[in-house]
Write an enzyme that holds these catalytic residues in place. Structure first.
Site, short mmCIF file in Angstrom:
data_model
loop_
_atom_site.label_atom_id
_atom_site.label_comp_id
_atom_site.label_asym_id
_atom_site.label_seq_id
_atom_site.Cartn_x
_atom_site.Cartn_y
_atom_site.Cartn_z
N THR A 136 -2.55 -1.65 1.98
CA THR A 136 -3.55 -1.45 3.04
C THR A 136 -4.65 -2.51 3.05
OG1 THR A 136 -4.75 0.01 1.52
CG2 THR A 136 -3.18 1.05 3.04
N GLU A 137 -4.49 -3.56 2.28
CA GLU A 137 -5.57 -4.53 2.09
C GLU A 137 -6.06 -5.17 3.37
OE1 GLU A 137 -3.47 -4.43 -1.95
OE2 GLU A 137 -2.97 -4.15 0.16
N VAL A 138 -5.17 -5.39 4.36
CA VAL A 138 -5.60 -6.08 5.58
C VAL A 138 -6.66 -5.30 6.34
CG1 VAL A 138 -3.49 -7.42 5.88
CG2 VAL A 138 -3.63 -5.12 6.86
N ILE A 140 -9.32 -4.08 5.12
CA ILE A 140 -10.66 -4.40 4.62
C ILE A 140 -10.86 -5.90 4.45
CG2 ILE A 140 -10.89 -2.15 3.46
CD1 ILE A 140 -10.41 -3.69 0.78
#
Length: 260
Positions: A136-138, A140
């Site tokens: 899910t990094e994209v 943030i």
């Protein structure tokens, strides 16, 4: 070494490394990464350990980076970020290349770096009702840079592109369909399913053979065809010389059941 972020136990030919920060959803920080590195190194060096299980306490498997840790590293300069990233990269590589099978028992959400932690394990057994997976990094403004190295190997570039660019969260069934997860089982049967897999690996398979297979899987990627085939021939010859192979072939020819 005394652990503050996890617990370590060994017996019956396996080591169990348990993430133990349920109040923080087992989030990763530099201390957790250091303790995981020490625990996996200890399991790798213990001749009585044949299989390693990675599990977690509480409702979450691992929620990614700890918020307090993210606040702390926000003041880092480039060299400090590089050093910190290399420590996490070394942990992932250790688990991936370790010459013993590693089984992730995922009882709840495994997100961002936590999903990466599961992804570098050899097997992932997931709770049908509660497990979830996502890079899910994209969302943030970050990227799953380290994990992508391993994710492309595990799933292929096409599926890896979809997962890291969308940044969505998959339930256990979707993760199984994507090829990320080995098996999905009812939550109440999760521990039994992991125990059954560990039991099969320890009693039915040669430790030397599994170690050599992991060596090959780690090194084959990126080799050109002639080099890969030459490497495989050398590994084939080396495997024939091991005591396990001689014992296994002897039992096979004698039509005797062998228990490893």
């Amino acid at each position: 070494m005394e652990f503050t972020r996890l617990s370590y136990a060994s017996g019956e030919r396996r080591a169990t490394i348990t993430l133990a920060r349920p109040e923080k959803r087992n989030a990763l920080d530099d201390v957790m990464v250091g303790e995981l590195t020490a625990a996996f190194t200890a399991a790798a060096r213990d001749p009585s350990v044949k299989v390693i299980v990675l599990d977690a306490r509480g409702p979450a498997f691992c929620a990614g980076a700890d918020l307090e840790y993210l606040q702390r590293i926000s003041t880092f300069d480039l060299e400090a970020h590089r050093a910190d990233s290399r420590r996490l990269a070394a942990l992932y590589r250790l688990i991936y290349e370790l010459r013993k099978p590693v089984v992730a028992c995922v009882q709840g959400p495994a997100l961002a770096g936590g999903c990466g932690l599961a992804s570098v394990c050899d097997f992932i057994i997931a709770s049908r009702e509660h497990a979830a997976f996502g890079y899910t990094e994209v969302h943030i403004g970050f990227i799953p840079a380290l994990v992508m190295v391993f994710l492309v190997r595990r799933l292929g570039e096409g599926k890896a592109r979809e997962l890291v660019l969308r940044g969505g969260v998959l339930d256990a069934g979707e993760a199984l369909a994507a090829g990320l997860v080995t098996a999905v089982v009812p939550h109440e049967g999760l521990v039994a399913a992991v125990d059954a897999l560990v039991g099969a690996l320890t009693s039915e398979n040669s430790a030397a053979s599994m170690g050599l297979c992991k060596d090959m899987l780690a090194r084959l990627h990126g080799m050109n065809f002639p080099d890969a085939l030459d490497f495989a021939a050398n590994m084939n010859a080396a495997a024939r010389m091991t005591p396990d192979c001689k014992r296994g072939i002897g039992a096979f020819l004698a039509k005797e059941k062998i228990t490893w």
